[in-house]
Design a protein around this motif. Structure first.
Motif, PDB file in Angstrom:
ATOM      1  N   LYS A 111      27.681  43.003  45.859  1.00 40.38           N
ATOM      2  CA  LYS A 111      27.364  42.030  44.802  1.00 40.38           C
ATOM      3  C   LYS A 111      26.628  42.804  43.502  1.00 40.38           C
ATOM      4  CE  LYS A 111      28.934  38.528  47.023  1.00 40.38           C
ATOM      5  NZ  LYS A 111      29.961  37.711  46.580  1.00 40.38           N
ATOM      6  N   HIS A 112      25.959  43.643  43.704  1.00 33.35           N
ATOM      7  CA  HIS A 112      25.227  44.653  42.594  1.00 33.35           C
ATOM      8  C   HIS A 112      26.744  45.096  41.692  1.00 33.35           C
ATOM      9  CE1 HIS A 112      21.265  44.027  43.706  1.00 33.35           C
ATOM     10  NE2 HIS A 112      20.931  44.653  42.858  1.00 33.35           N
ATOM     11  N   GLY A 113      27.484  45.397  42.907  1.00 32.57           N
ATOM     12  CA  GLY A 113      28.851  46.056  42.151  1.00 32.57           C
ATOM     13  C   GLY A 113      29.630  45.042  41.463  1.00 32.57           C
ATOM     14  N   ILE A 114      29.815  43.981  41.832  1.00 30.60           N
ATOM     15  CA  ILE A 114      30.370  42.806  41.060  1.00 30.60           C
ATOM     16  C   ILE A 114      29.893  42.607  39.694  1.00 30.60           C
ATOM     17  CG2 ILE A 114      30.480  40.316  41.065  1.00 30.60           C
ATOM     18  CD1 ILE A 114      32.945  41.715  42.764  1.00 30.60           C
ATOM     19  N   LEU A 115      28.648  42.758  39.497  1.00 35.63           N
ATOM     20  CA  LEU A 115      27.945  42.423  38.291  1.00 35.63           C
ATOM     21  C   LEU A 115      28.378  43.719  37.155  1.00 35.63           C
ATOM     22  CD1 LEU A 115      24.481  40.857  38.361  1.00 35.63           C
ATOM     23  CD2 LEU A 115      26.745  39.911  38.100  1.00 35.63           C
ATOM     24  N   GLY A 116      28.407  44.892  37.841  1.00 40.98           N
ATOM     25  CA  GLY A 116      28.977  45.999  37.074  1.00 40.98           C
ATOM     26  C   GLY A 116      30.145  45.856  36.575  1.00 40.98           C
ATOM     27  N   LEU A 117      31.305  45.408  37.362  1.00 36.21           N
ATOM     28  CA  LEU A 117      32.776  45.224  37.269  1.00 36.21           C
ATOM     29  C   LEU A 117      32.908  44.094  36.083  1.00 36.21           C
ATOM     30  CD1 LEU A 117      35.754  45.732  38.111  1.00 36.21           C
ATOM     31  CD2 LEU A 117      35.280  44.103  39.948  1.00 36.21           C
ATOM     32  N   THR A 118      31.965  42.924  36.366  1.00 33.49           N
ATOM     33  CA  THR A 118      32.276  41.930  35.342  1.00 33.49           C
ATOM     34  C   THR A 118      31.763  42.176  34.026  1.00 33.49           C
ATOM     35  OG1 THR A 118      31.331  40.594  37.181  1.00 33.49           O
ATOM     36  CG2 THR A 118      31.010  39.741  34.937  1.00 33.49           C
ATOM     37  N   LYS A 119      30.734  43.316  33.728  1.00 31.60           N
ATOM     38  CA  LYS A 119      30.397  43.539  32.425  1.00 31.60           C
ATOM     39  C   LYS A 119      31.193  44.585  31.984  1.00 31.60           C
ATOM     40  CE  LYS A 119      25.337  43.402  33.628  1.00 31.60           C
ATOM     41  NZ  LYS A 119      24.300  44.083  33.909  1.00 31.60           N
ATOM     42  N   THR A 120      31.726  45.456  32.711  1.00 31.42           N
ATOM     43  CA  THR A 120      32.795  46.465  32.071  1.00 31.42           C
ATOM     44  C   THR A 120      34.131  45.787  31.788  1.00 31.42           C
ATOM     45  OG1 THR A 120      32.018  48.214  33.644  1.00 31.42           O
ATOM     46  CG2 THR A 120      34.325  48.492  33.073  1.00 31.42           C
ATOM     47  N   VAL A 121      34.732  44.900  32.455  1.00 30.70           N
ATOM     48  CA  VAL A 121      36.013  44.106  32.391  1.00 30.70           C
ATOM     49  C   VAL A 121      35.781  43.310  30.988  1.00 30.70           C
ATOM     50  CG1 VAL A 121      37.865  42.867  32.982  1.00 30.70           C
ATOM     51  CG2 VAL A 121      36.741  44.491  34.852  1.00 30.70           C
ATOM     52  N   ALA A 122      34.618  42.624  30.972  1.00 26.18           N
ATOM     53  CA  ALA A 122      34.265  41.771  29.716  1.00 26.18           C
ATOM     54  C   ALA A 122      34.377  42.478  28.429  1.00 26.18           C
ATOM     55  CB  ALA A 122      32.941  41.067  30.140  1.00 26.18           C
ATOM     56  N   LEU A 123      33.912  43.582  28.398  1.00 30.36           N
ATOM     57  CA  LEU A 123      33.801  44.484  27.380  1.00 30.36           C
ATOM     58  C   LEU A 123      35.301  44.941  26.865  1.00 30.36           C
ATOM     59  CD1 LEU A 123      30.993  47.042  27.633  1.00 30.36           C
ATOM     60  CD2 LEU A 123      31.034  44.744  26.371  1.00 30.36           C
ATOM     61  N   GLU A 124      36.200  45.263  27.975  1.00 27.13           N
ATOM     62  CA  GLU A 124      37.687  45.604  27.755  1.00 27.13           C
ATOM     63  C   GLU A 124      38.519  44.334  27.270  1.00 27.13           C
ATOM     64  OE1 GLU A 124      39.468  47.503  31.075  1.00 27.13           O
ATOM     65  OE2 GLU A 124      37.709  48.730  31.553  1.00 27.13           O
ATOM     66  N   LEU A 125      37.977  43.074  27.712  1.00 25.61           N
ATOM     67  CA  LEU A 125      38.921  42.119  27.342  1.00 25.61           C
ATOM     68  C   LEU A 125      38.376  40.985  26.014  1.00 25.61           C
ATOM     69  CD1 LEU A 125      40.176  40.868  30.822  1.00 25.61           C
ATOM     70  CD2 LEU A 125      41.178  42.493  29.433  1.00 25.61           C
ATOM     71  N   ALA A 126      37.337  41.566  25.659  1.00 21.86           N
ATOM     72  CA  ALA A 126      36.736  40.553  24.699  1.00 21.86           C
ATOM     73  C   ALA A 126      37.407  40.347  23.436  1.00 21.86           C
ATOM     74  CB  ALA A 126      35.377  41.361  24.278  1.00 21.86           C
ATOM     75  N   GLU A 127      38.361  41.147  23.121  1.00 25.07           N
ATOM     76  CA  GLU A 127      39.108  40.876  22.065  1.00 25.07           C
ATOM     77  C   GLU A 127      40.631  40.273  22.220  1.00 25.07           C
ATOM     78  OE1 GLU A 127      39.444  44.118  18.955  1.00 25.07           O
ATOM     79  OE2 GLU A 127      37.263  44.720  19.408  1.00 25.07           O
ATOM     80  N   HIS A 128      40.713  39.962  23.537  1.00 24.51           N
ATOM     81  CA  HIS A 128      42.071  39.488  24.008  1.00 24.51           C
ATOM     82  C   HIS A 128      41.809  37.844  24.552  1.00 24.51           C
ATOM     83  CE1 HIS A 128      43.937  43.226  23.958  1.00 24.51           C
ATOM     84  NE2 HIS A 128      43.029  43.804  24.474  1.00 24.51           N
ATOM     85  N   GLY A 129      40.740  37.232  24.092  1.00 24.06           N
ATOM     86  CA  GLY A 129      40.658  35.910  24.201  1.00 24.06           C
ATOM     87  C   GLY A 129      40.254  35.516  25.788  1.00 24.06           C
ATOM     88  N   THR A 130      39.966  36.410  26.536  1.00 25.24           N
ATOM     89  CA  THR A 130      39.678  36.412  28.008  1.00 25.24           C
ATOM     90  C   THR A 130      38.082  36.667  28.255  1.00 25.24           C
ATOM     91  OG1 THR A 130      41.734  36.692  28.394  1.00 25.24           O
ATOM     92  CG2 THR A 130      40.039  37.285  30.354  1.00 25.24           C
ATOM     93  N   THR A 131      37.369  35.885  28.822  1.00 25.24           N
ATOM     94  CA  THR A 131      35.923  36.066  29.285  1.00 25.24           C
ATOM     95  C   THR A 131      35.884  36.375  30.732  1.00 25.24           C
ATOM     96  OG1 THR A 131      35.393  33.656  29.686  1.00 25.24           O
ATOM     97  CG2 THR A 131      35.063  34.592  27.390  1.00 25.24           C
ATOM     98  N   VAL A 132      34.833  37.198  30.953  1.00 20.96           N
ATOM     99  CA  VAL A 132      34.691  37.469  32.374  1.00 20.96           C
ATOM    100  C   VAL A 132      33.091  37.267  32.546  1.00 20.96           C
ATOM    101  CG1 VAL A 132      35.080  39.457  34.275  1.00 20.96           C
ATOM    102  CG2 VAL A 132      36.413  39.405  31.761  1.00 20.96           C
ATOM    103  N   ASN A 133      32.753  36.596  33.540  1.00 27.89           N
ATOM    104  CA  ASN A 133      31.332  36.379  33.981  1.00 27.89           C
ATOM    105  C   ASN A 133      31.400  36.236  35.519  1.00 27.89           C
ATOM    106  OD1 ASN A 133      30.012  35.635  31.297  1.00 27.89           O
ATOM    107  ND2 ASN A 133      31.901  34.356  30.912  1.00 27.89           N
ATOM    108  N   ALA A 134      30.116  36.050  35.670  1.00 24.68           N
ATOM    109  CA  ALA A 134      29.633  35.811  37.178  1.00 24.68           C
ATOM    110  C   ALA A 134      28.758  34.660  37.572  1.00 24.68           C
ATOM    111  CB  ALA A 134      28.788  37.167  37.770  1.00 24.68           C
ATOM    112  N   ILE A 135      28.990  33.952  38.583  1.00 25.45           N
ATOM    113  CA  ILE A 135      27.907  33.127  39.123  1.00 25.45           C
ATOM    114  C   ILE A 135      27.133  33.715  40.140  1.00 25.45           C
ATOM    115  CG2 ILE A 135      27.626  30.783  39.879  1.00 25.45           C
ATOM    116  CD1 ILE A 135      30.302  29.965  38.415  1.00 25.45           C
ATOM    117  N   CYS A 136      25.687  33.593  40.078  1.00 24.51           N
ATOM    118  CA  CYS A 136      24.888  34.121  41.073  1.00 24.51           C
ATOM    119  C   CYS A 136      24.166  32.936  41.714  1.00 24.51           C
ATOM    120  CB  CYS A 136      23.961  35.065  40.270  1.00 24.51           C
ATOM    121  SG  CYS A 136      24.739  36.407  39.749  1.00 24.51           S
ATOM    122  N   PRO A 137      24.913  32.550  42.860  1.00 23.35           N
ATOM    123  CA  PRO A 137      23.852  31.355  43.476  1.00 23.35           C
ATOM    124  C   PRO A 137      23.015  31.791  44.650  1.00 23.35           C
ATOM    125  CG  PRO A 137      26.393  31.237  43.890  1.00 23.35           C
ATOM    126  CD  PRO A 137      26.045  32.511  43.485  1.00 23.35           C
ATOM    127  N   GLY A 138      21.828  31.016  44.643  1.00 22.68           N
ATOM    128  CA  GLY A 138      21.020  31.329  45.865  1.00 22.68           C
ATOM    129  C   GLY A 138      21.729  30.809  46.853  1.00 22.68           C
TER     130      GLY A 138
END
Length: 276
Positions: free
Chosen positions: A175-202
């Motif tokens: 799950k820590h890795g998922i956040l790293g993946l989320t941030k990285t791909v968000a930066l790559e796709l930011a200019e392509h109209g695509t957002t990448v985010n995570a939901i962190c439930p309890g």
């Protein structure tokens, strides 16, 4: 599996027009994934279900969602341990509906054990399903979303993406890795109209959590009632499990136009857990 109905407007309090959009949700034949699939369907999205379970029950679920919400629903049995099947899953969404607007990486498994007793095969499976499968779905969804000029990728993480608990080495690492993946791909796709985010439930009362209760009781040498009271809900100041509909509300925001500038981050839905 058919039974609980999730309405984006009446249950989560939000309503988003997703008509004409296609949503692929991994691990959506039960639990959180099923609830989120229904939340998207309630707002008009066509759905690709994926997950494990009895064939007849899955077909009943597929038909139930289609009938209840008036959308098209398909099912693909891709095994999240197999990259070629994951690639075929994403291609199936495109071939069936001509587009892929929402990718929700939800598939996950859990195992609770002391680090010295943690089975290597369990570590490998948890990392593969909870983390690596999201890499594969995103890798193959990205060209589709770039071509469309718009997309929404949401990764179901956990409060354990931000903090740790003992006896959950593989899950917390994934799950820590998922956040790293989320941030990285968000930066790559930011200019392509695509957002990448995570939901962190309890803690949400799901079949997965029910299984954890017994495992945690064994690992800690306490009763199952004590696990719920003193281990799980002790971390959540509200002392309440997170409800499915509360997660639907967070998801609908992220996939909507209102969420277009929310990118590369996470939404905590945990009753205040990580505020401590």
């Amino acid at each position: 599996m058919p039974g609980h109905k999730v309405s984006g407007q009446t249950a989560s309090g939000l309503s988003v027009d997703l008509r004409g959009q296609t949503a692929l949700i991994t691990g959506s034949t039960s639990g959180i994934g099923e609830a989120l699939a229904k939340g998207l369907a309630a707002n008009g999205a066509n759905i690709i279900l994926n997950g494990l379970g009895d064939h007849d029950e899955i077909e009943a679920l597929r038909a139930d969602i289609a009938k209840t919400y008036g959308v098209e629903v398909r099912y693909h049995s891709a095994n999240m341990l197999k990259p070629d099947e994951i690639e075929d899953l994403v291609g199936y969404a495109k071939s069936e509906f001509g587009r892929l607007d929402i990718l929700l990486n939800n598939a996950g498994i859990q195992h609770v054990a002391k680090i010295e007793d943690f089975p290597t095969e369990k570590w490998d499976a948890i990392i593969a399903i909870n983390l690596t499968s999201a890499f594969h779905t995103i890798k193959h969804a990205t060209p589709i979303m770039k071509a469309q000029g718009r997309g929404r990728i949401v990764n179901l993480a956990s409060a354990h993406a931000l903090v740790a608990s003992p006896f959950k080495a593989a899950y917390v690492a994934a799950k820590h890795g998922i956040l790293g993946l989320t941030k990285t791909v968000a930066l790559e796709l930011a200019e392509h109209g695509t957002t990448v985010n995570a939901i962190c439930p309890g803690y949400v009362r799901t079949p997965l959590v029910d299984a954890q209760i017994g495992d945690t009781a064994k690992a800690r040498g306490i009763s199952e009632e004590a696990v719920v009271r003193d281990v799980m809900l002790s971390a959540q100041p509200t002392k309440k499990f997170v409800e499915y509909d509360q997660l639907v509300g967070a998801l609908l925001y992220l996939v909507s136009e209102s969420g277009a500038s929310t990118n590369g981050t996470h939404l905590s839905v945990d009753g205040g857990w990580v505020a401590q």
